[in-house]
Motif scaffolding. Structure first.
Motif, PDB file in Angstrom:
ATOM      1  N   ASP A  20       0.834  -1.198   0.000  1.00  0.00           N
ATOM      2  CA  ASP A  20       0.000   0.000   0.000  1.00  0.00           C
ATOM      3  C   ASP A  20       0.871   1.252   0.000  1.00  0.00           C
ATOM      4  O   ASP A  20       0.567   2.234  -0.693  1.00  0.00           O
ATOM      5  CB  ASP A  20      -0.918  -0.020   1.221  1.00  0.00           C
ATOM      6  CG  ASP A  20      -1.926   1.109   1.202  1.00  0.00           C
ATOM      7  OD1 ASP A  20      -2.526   1.366   0.140  1.00  0.00           O
ATOM      8  OD2 ASP A  20      -2.119   1.750   2.240  1.00  0.00           O
ATOM      9  N   THR A  21       1.946   1.243   0.772  1.00  0.00           N
ATOM     10  CA  THR A  21       2.853   2.388   0.798  1.00  0.00           C
ATOM     11  C   THR A  21       3.479   2.625  -0.572  1.00  0.00           C
ATOM     12  O   THR A  21       3.547   3.765  -1.055  1.00  0.00           O
ATOM     13  CB  THR A  21       3.964   2.155   1.842  1.00  0.00           C
ATOM     14  OG1 THR A  21       3.372   1.974   3.135  1.00  0.00           O
ATOM     15  CG2 THR A  21       4.915   3.337   1.895  1.00  0.00           C
TER      16      THR A  21
ATOM     17  N   TYR B  84       1.509   6.299  -7.119  1.00  0.00           N
ATOM     18  CA  TYR B  84       0.420   7.167  -7.571  1.00  0.00           C
ATOM     19  C   TYR B  84       0.772   8.634  -7.340  1.00  0.00           C
ATOM     20  O   TYR B  84       0.375   9.509  -8.115  1.00  0.00           O
ATOM     21  CB  TYR B  84      -0.885   6.808  -6.860  1.00  0.00           C
ATOM     22  CG  TYR B  84      -1.717   5.815  -7.626  1.00  0.00           C
ATOM     23  CD1 TYR B  84      -2.234   6.131  -8.881  1.00  0.00           C
ATOM     24  CD2 TYR B  84      -1.978   4.550  -7.117  1.00  0.00           C
ATOM     25  CE1 TYR B  84      -2.990   5.217  -9.593  1.00  0.00           C
ATOM     26  CE2 TYR B  84      -2.735   3.635  -7.830  1.00  0.00           C
ATOM     27  CZ  TYR B  84      -3.240   3.970  -9.059  1.00  0.00           C
ATOM     28  OH  TYR B  84      -3.976   3.067  -9.774  1.00  0.00           O
ATOM     29  N   GLN B  85       1.507   8.914  -6.268  1.00  0.00           N
ATOM     30  CA  GLN B  85       1.943  10.291  -6.028  1.00  0.00           C
ATOM     31  C   GLN B  85       2.897  10.754  -7.124  1.00  0.00           C
ATOM     32  O   GLN B  85       2.914  11.931  -7.488  1.00  0.00           O
ATOM     33  CB  GLN B  85       2.614  10.397  -4.660  1.00  0.00           C
ATOM     34  CG  GLN B  85       2.903  11.824  -4.215  1.00  0.00           C
ATOM     35  CD  GLN B  85       1.656  12.649  -4.054  1.00  0.00           C
ATOM     36  OE1 GLN B  85       0.721  12.237  -3.377  1.00  0.00           O
ATOM     37  NE2 GLN B  85       1.613  13.826  -4.674  1.00  0.00           N
TER      38      GLN B  85
ATOM     39  N   HIS C 184      -6.710  10.357  -8.991  1.00  0.00           N
ATOM     40  CA  HIS C 184      -7.335  10.029  -7.719  1.00  0.00           C
ATOM     41  C   HIS C 184      -8.348   8.906  -7.898  1.00  0.00           C
ATOM     42  O   HIS C 184      -8.427   7.983  -7.072  1.00  0.00           O
ATOM     43  CB  HIS C 184      -8.009  11.275  -7.145  1.00  0.00           C
ATOM     44  CG  HIS C 184      -8.395  11.136  -5.706  1.00  0.00           C
ATOM     45  ND1 HIS C 184      -9.267  11.985  -5.074  1.00  0.00           N
ATOM     46  CD2 HIS C 184      -8.046  10.217  -4.766  1.00  0.00           C
ATOM     47  CE1 HIS C 184      -9.427  11.613  -3.828  1.00  0.00           C
ATOM     48  NE2 HIS C 184      -8.700  10.544  -3.611  1.00  0.00           N
TER      49      HIS C 184
ATOM     50  N   ARG D 101      -8.587  -3.165  -3.597  1.00  0.00           N
ATOM     51  CA  ARG D 101      -8.024  -2.042  -2.833  1.00  0.00           C
ATOM     52  C   ARG D 101      -7.123  -2.558  -1.731  1.00  0.00           C
ATOM     53  O   ARG D 101      -7.518  -3.405  -0.913  1.00  0.00           O
ATOM     54  CB  ARG D 101      -9.161  -1.211  -2.229  1.00  0.00           C
ATOM     55  CG  ARG D 101      -9.651  -0.078  -3.101  1.00  0.00           C
ATOM     56  CD  ARG D 101      -8.834   1.175  -2.959  1.00  0.00           C
ATOM     57  NE  ARG D 101      -8.963   1.733  -1.638  1.00  0.00           N
ATOM     58  CZ  ARG D 101      -9.879   2.625  -1.281  1.00  0.00           C
ATOM     59  NH1 ARG D 101     -10.764   3.040  -2.159  1.00  0.00           N
ATOM     60  NH2 ARG D 101      -9.914   3.097  -0.056  1.00  0.00           N
TER      61      ARG D 101
ATOM     62  N   ASP E 192      -5.844  -1.066   0.961  1.00  0.00           N
ATOM     63  CA  ASP E 192      -6.189  -0.759   2.345  1.00  0.00           C
ATOM     64  C   ASP E 192      -7.297  -1.683   2.853  1.00  0.00           C
ATOM     65  O   ASP E 192      -7.320  -2.055   4.041  1.00  0.00           O
ATOM     66  CB  ASP E 192      -6.595   0.704   2.484  1.00  0.00           C
ATOM     67  CG  ASP E 192      -7.742   1.085   1.574  1.00  0.00           C
ATOM     68  OD1 ASP E 192      -8.064   0.305   0.665  1.00  0.00           O
ATOM     69  OD2 ASP E 192      -8.323   2.169   1.774  1.00  0.00           O
TER      70      ASP E 192
ATOM     71  N   ASN F 252       2.267   1.624  -3.422  1.00  0.00           N
ATOM     72  CA  ASN F 252       1.197   2.020  -4.329  1.00  0.00           C
ATOM     73  C   ASN F 252       0.918   3.521  -4.214  1.00  0.00           C
ATOM     74  O   ASN F 252       0.809   4.237  -5.221  1.00  0.00           O
ATOM     75  CB  ASN F 252      -0.059   1.216  -4.006  1.00  0.00           C
ATOM     76  CG  ASN F 252      -1.203   1.496  -4.951  1.00  0.00           C
ATOM     77  OD1 ASN F 252      -1.021   1.491  -6.168  1.00  0.00           O
ATOM     78  ND2 ASN F 252      -2.375   1.731  -4.412  1.00  0.00           N
ATOM     79  N   GLN F 253       0.816   4.020  -2.989  1.00  0.00           N
ATOM     80  CA  GLN F 253       0.576   5.444  -2.792  1.00  0.00           C
ATOM     81  C   GLN F 253       1.748   6.275  -3.293  1.00  0.00           C
ATOM     82  O   GLN F 253       1.560   7.345  -3.883  1.00  0.00           O
ATOM     83  CB  GLN F 253       0.323   5.724  -1.309  1.00  0.00           C
ATOM     84  CG  GLN F 253      -0.972   5.113  -0.772  1.00  0.00           C
ATOM     85  CD  GLN F 253      -1.219   5.471   0.679  1.00  0.00           C
ATOM     86  OE1 GLN F 253      -0.784   6.503   1.159  1.00  0.00           O
ATOM     87  NE2 GLN F 253      -1.922   4.609   1.396  1.00  0.00           N
ATOM     88  N   GLU F 254       2.963   5.778  -3.068  1.00  0.00           N
ATOM     89  CA  GLU F 254       4.147   6.505  -3.538  1.00  0.00           C
ATOM     90  C   GLU F 254       4.147   6.615  -5.060  1.00  0.00           C
ATOM     91  O   GLU F 254       4.443   7.684  -5.619  1.00  0.00           O
ATOM     92  CB  GLU F 254       5.413   5.774  -3.062  1.00  0.00           C
ATOM     93  CG  GLU F 254       6.695   6.525  -3.288  1.00  0.00           C
ATOM     94  CD  GLU F 254       6.998   7.547  -2.210  1.00  0.00           C
ATOM     95  OE1 GLU F 254       7.761   8.480  -2.497  1.00  0.00           O
ATOM     96  OE2 GLU F 254       6.471   7.422  -1.087  1.00  0.00           O
TER      97      GLU F 254
ATOM     98  N   MET G 279      -6.561   5.627  -8.188  1.00  0.00           N
ATOM     99  CA  MET G 279      -6.072   5.116  -6.907  1.00  0.00           C
ATOM    100  C   MET G 279      -7.210   4.578  -6.053  1.00  0.00           C
ATOM    101  O   MET G 279      -7.097   3.491  -5.461  1.00  0.00           O
ATOM    102  CB  MET G 279      -5.326   6.221  -6.165  1.00  0.00           C
ATOM    103  CG  MET G 279      -4.705   5.765  -4.853  1.00  0.00           C
ATOM    104  SD  MET G 279      -3.690   7.031  -4.068  1.00  0.00           S
ATOM    105  CE  MET G 279      -4.946   8.229  -3.628  1.00  0.00           C
TER     106      MET G 279
END
Length: 474
Positions: free
Chosen positions: A157-158, A164-165, A440, A279, A281, A160-162, A443
């Motif tokens: 998840d970390t 997408y950022q 967004h 997802r 999370d 993935n967020q990185e 994600m």
């Protein structure tokens, strides 16, 4: 008896031993790849295996062409020290998982006693091992494996967020460059108006008050361009840092944003069903829920017993002979009967259930709202492209025609051109908002952005009308 006890202790020794293997990134890569764009897939295991020279070579290859969202993700996986630091967490959590399932070390006790009246020392040896550890080892192993899975999902998840950022920063940087290009065009138009005003003022055909008006417009356009340049520099610096680059000049970005994708269909129900299973999370929350269930079962099996050891005692008597036999000790459940741990495990399970429900509720609420806002933003972009900007371009064309026939002054023409650039500025801001919302939505729904982006927006030329009109001087 000695042989039996020795054999039992050997079995315990073999069961309690474990070796630490290198971290396995294959499952992590398989889970993350569907969420990435094509150039970045299958790169996780290579990220930590590259030498510095190989890393530099790959970075040079990726920077040779203008960046896309996919190549930006690939570059971040290869070059970002933040992502490498996240990936090294897998080795840490695997070591913790191995430690959690190990048997506790056996206890060796040595005693020496001497008779009161003197004589030979009596020696005693005791070797004991926790029987409770052995009886609950399978449950502890399951708990450790589920904790490892949970840690892997958390790491996933970390990452993935990185990543997408990275995409979001990419569109911020390109959008800022787009707005800077529009601000530059607007400044050129304001400078043209000021130049004409100065010539008319020198000829005595324009009041100073009107001249000051056009000079103020030119100064405002200068400030707007400087703000746009500062925003573009900041956005590019942020993206460069995200990609592990020392300077924004090392990368090449498109000057303008991509156009709207054709025939975009957003099926909220399908996206919701996909997100409920994919997802990260949510998968983490469900994994935490499973761990809480097994922890509750673990303490239920353990009951009120907190200590239970078996072992071997060997003693040398004063006459020189030896005696040996098994021993067992058990902690009496008078005060600590695991009641606090059982209550805590029950509360953790209830909390995990509530978190799963909360995540699902957020997802079912957020997706329709975000999809609706994306549709509204797309409608605004389409209205600007299909109605507002063409209307102002048509007005500029008609103003140019009247200007050529001396039916309109030059300032009216230039004012119409300035209004057209205002529409282009609003178009750039709204289009950037669309792409950020699109990232967004990707994600939130765990659905990657299409790798093939539409062509970049073509900005108008500085010439009035943007159609290559010929200007006539009167």
């Amino acid at each position: 008896m000695k042989n039996l006890i020795g054999g039992a202790m050997a079995v315990l020794f073999l069961q309690g031993c474990a070796t630490m293997a290198p971290p396995d990134y294959s499952q992590l890569e398989a889970d993350l790849d569907p969420l990435l764009q094509s150039p970045a897939r299958g790169q996780i295991h290579q990220t930590l295996e590259l030498s510095e020279q190989e890393r530099f070579e790959q970075v040079d290859d990726l920077l040779f062409e203008p960046l896309t969202p996919g190549t930006a993700q690939h570059l971040a996986l290869v070059n970002s020290p933040h992502i490498r630091a996240h990936l090294h967490r897998l080795g840490i959590v695997e070591a913790e998982q191995l430690q959690a399932q190990m048997l506790s070390n056996p206890t060796l006790a040595v005693s020496a006693m001497r008779p009161d009246g003197g004589g030979r020392w009596e020696l005693g040896l005791g070797l004991s091992q926790s029987l409770l550890d052995l009886m609950t080892r399978s449950l502890r192993k399951n708990l450790a494996e589920e904790a490892l899975t949970s840690a892997r999902l958390d790491l996933l998840d970390t990452l993935n967020q990185e990543l997408y950022q990275v995409q979001q920063d990419y569109f911020h940087a390109v959008g800022a460059s787009h707005r800077e290009a529009v601000a530059r065009l607007a400044l050129n138009a304001a400078e043209t108006a000021l130049l004409l005003a100065e010539r008319l003022h020198e000829a005595g055909n324009l009041k100073e008050l009107s001249l000051l008006h056009y000079r103020d417009q030119q100064l405002q356009s200068q400030r707007a361009l400087r703000r746009a340049q500062a925003d573009a520099q900041q956005a590019q610096t942020t993206l460069a840092l995200r990609l592990g680059l020392e300077h924004p000049a090392m990368m090449e970005l498109p000057v303008t944003l991509p156009q709207l994708p054709n025939d975009e269909q957003i099926d909220v129900a399908a996206l919701t069903d996909h997100a409920l299973t994919q997802r990260l999370d949510l998968r983490i929350a469900r994994q935490v829920q499973s761990v809480a269930e097994h922890r509750q079962a673990f303490y239920a099996r353990q009951g009120g017993i907190t200590q239970w050891d078996i072992g071997i005692d060997v003693e040398r008597e004063s006459d020189g002979g030896y005696s040996a036999g098994p021993s067992m000790s058990i902690g009496l459940p008078l005060f600590d009967r695991n009641q606090a741990r059982r209550a805590g495990a029950g509360a953790q399970l209830l909390r995990a259930d509530a978190l799963v429900n909360a995540r699902e509720l957020e997802l079912r609420t957020q997706l329709p709202d975000l999809a609706n806002r994306l549709r509204l933003t797309r409608t605004n972009v389409e209205q600007l492209e299909q109605q507002v900007i063409p209307q102002w371009q048509r007005q500029v064309d008609l103003s140019l025609r009247e200007y050529n026939f001396m039916l309109m002054g030059a300032f009216e023409l230039l004012n119409a051109r300035a209004r057209e650039f205002d529409a282009w500025r609003e178009h750039a801001e709204t289009l950037e908002q669309y792409w950020i919302q699109r990232i967004h939505l990707s994600m939130i729904s765990a659905t990657p952005l299409d790798a093939a982006l539409p062509d970049a927006v073509q900005l108008p030329s500085v010439e009035a009308g943007g159609q290559g009109h010929e200007h006539h001087n009167h």
